[in-house]
Write a protein that holds these residues in place. Structure first.
Motif, mmCIF file in Angstrom:
data_model
loop_
_atom_site.group_PDB
_atom_site.id
_atom_site.type_symbol
_atom_site.label_atom_id
_atom_site.label_comp_id
_atom_site.label_asym_id
_atom_site.label_seq_id
_atom_site.Cartn_x
_atom_site.Cartn_y
_atom_site.Cartn_z
ATOM 1 N N ASN A 59 26.031 146.670 50.125
ATOM 2 C CA ASN A 59 25.325 147.493 49.141
ATOM 3 C C ASN A 59 26.163 148.719 48.850
ATOM 4 O OD1 ASN A 59 22.892 146.004 48.795
ATOM 5 N ND2 ASN A 59 22.191 146.724 50.791
ATOM 6 N N TRP A 60 26.030 149.221 47.642
ATOM 7 C CA TRP A 60 26.709 150.468 47.289
ATOM 8 C C TRP A 60 25.721 151.337 46.533
ATOM 9 C CZ3 TRP A 60 31.288 151.577 49.322
ATOM 10 C CH2 TRP A 60 31.881 152.784 48.935
ATOM 11 N N PHE A 61 25.629 152.597 46.928
ATOM 12 C CA PHE A 61 24.709 153.555 46.343
ATOM 13 C C PHE A 61 25.536 154.641 45.653
ATOM 14 C CE2 PHE A 61 22.773 151.476 49.921
ATOM 15 C CZ PHE A 61 21.511 151.153 49.459
ATOM 16 N N TYR A 62 25.291 154.849 44.387
ATOM 17 C CA TYR A 62 26.094 155.772 43.573
ATOM 18 C C TYR A 62 25.435 157.138 43.496
ATOM 19 C CZ TYR A 62 28.568 151.570 42.344
ATOM 20 O OH TYR A 62 29.307 150.426 42.421
ATOM 21 N N ASP A 63 26.106 158.152 44.053
ATOM 22 C CA ASP A 63 25.580 159.515 43.962
ATOM 23 C C ASP A 63 26.258 160.292 42.837
ATOM 24 O OD1 ASP A 63 28.005 159.679 45.269
ATOM 25 O OD2 ASP A 63 27.330 161.035 46.837
ATOM 26 N N VAL A 64 27.234 159.663 42.159
ATOM 27 C CA VAL A 64 27.900 160.232 40.991
ATOM 28 C C VAL A 64 28.016 159.140 39.926
ATOM 29 C CG1 VAL A 64 29.244 161.910 42.347
ATOM 30 C CG2 VAL A 64 30.230 159.668 41.844
ATOM 31 N N ASP A 65 28.228 159.541 38.677
ATOM 32 C CA ASP A 65 28.543 158.562 37.636
ATOM 33 C C ASP A 65 29.911 157.984 37.966
ATOM 34 O OD1 ASP A 65 26.248 159.216 36.206
ATOM 35 O OD2 ASP A 65 27.288 160.548 34.802
ATOM 36 N N GLU A 66 30.051 156.665 37.873
ATOM 37 C CA GLU A 66 31.345 156.038 38.186
ATOM 38 C C GLU A 66 31.642 154.941 37.175
ATOM 39 O OE1 GLU A 66 33.458 153.430 41.719
ATOM 40 O OE2 GLU A 66 32.024 154.985 42.292
ATOM 41 N N ALA A 99 22.257 154.848 40.681
ATOM 42 C CA ALA A 99 22.240 153.378 40.671
ATOM 43 C C ALA A 99 22.591 152.848 42.054
ATOM 44 C CB ALA A 99 23.243 152.844 39.646
ATOM 45 N N ARG A 100 22.241 151.589 42.269
ATOM 46 C CA ARG A 100 22.649 150.895 43.480
ATOM 47 C C ARG A 100 22.963 149.464 43.102
ATOM 48 N NH1 ARG A 100 17.212 150.376 46.978
ATOM 49 N NH2 ARG A 100 16.240 149.148 45.382
ATOM 50 N N ALA A 101 23.916 148.883 43.821
ATOM 51 C CA ALA A 101 24.338 147.524 43.498
ATOM 52 C C ALA A 101 24.787 146.821 44.772
ATOM 53 C CB ALA A 101 25.488 147.551 42.489
ATOM 54 N N GLU A 102 24.692 145.484 44.727
ATOM 55 C CA GLU A 102 25.221 144.669 45.818
ATOM 56 C C GLU A 102 26.568 144.134 45.360
ATOM 57 O OE1 GLU A 102 24.315 140.288 47.315
ATOM 58 O OE2 GLU A 102 22.660 141.670 47.760
ATOM 59 N N TRP A 103 27.589 144.381 46.150
ATOM 60 C CA TRP A 103 28.946 143.912 45.852
ATOM 61 C C TRP A 103 29.257 142.707 46.728
ATOM 62 C CZ3 TRP A 103 33.456 146.674 43.626
ATOM 63 C CH2 TRP A 103 33.064 147.698 42.747
ATOM 64 N N HIS A 104 29.808 141.649 46.125
ATOM 65 C CA HIS A 104 30.280 140.497 46.881
ATOM 66 C C HIS A 104 31.747 140.287 46.514
ATOM 67 C CE1 HIS A 104 30.065 135.943 47.949
ATOM 68 N NE2 HIS A 104 30.811 136.644 48.768
#
Length: 156
Positions: A59-66, A99-104
């Protein structure tokens, strides 16, 4: 440092430093991640990094715009609404702060990341003055051309 020494750096030649993913974010495998800060704005709100990762799911949690641009390899990114997207070299995608996303990462990915911290909201009178100033600057600086391009991108 001369300008020539700054601009001849290639993204494929950057030596990266260890930057492990938080263990509680890892869902599968043992992804090894590294990065290197390439630039940072004077006010500290924007930065550019090179980042890479070996196989794994996390999982990745974004604390800034990327905004990312994939340089090499690929990844399947799934937002928490469940929509997967396959990204490969040459693809770009934007993740807003929060945002949050799952990376594979199936094999390997190398990306360049353009990060920007969200600014705190300004008081309404300041926002109005800022918009007015930006409008006048565009109007005077570009002689009314709303589609003006910065001088560094003009082709002679």
């Amino acid at each position: 440092m001369t300008i020539e020494s700054i601009i001849e750096l290639g993204v494929g030649q950057v030596n990266l430093n260890p930057a492990p993913i938080r263990p509680d974010w890892v869902l599968e495998g043992n992804p090894v991640t590294r990065n290197k800060l390439l630039s940072s704005s004077a006010d500290g709100t924007a930065s550019t990094l090179i980042w890479d990762c070996t196989a794994g799911r996390f999982n990745w949690f974004y604390d800034v715009d990327e905004t990312i641009y994939v340089i090499q390899g690929g990844v399947v990114v799934k937002d928490f609404g469940g929509s997967p997207r396959r990204l490969q070299a040459g693809d770009a995608i934007f993740f807003p702060a929060g945002a949050r996303a799952e990376w594979h990462v199936e094999h390997y990915i190398r990306k360049i990341a353009f990060c920007r911290a969200p600014l705190l909201p300004l008081p309404r009178p300041v926002r109005i003055a800022q918009r007015g100033y930006q409008f006048l600057k565009r109007l005077v600086g570009s002689r009314g051309d709303a589609n003006a391009v910065p001088a560094m991108f003009h082709i002679s």
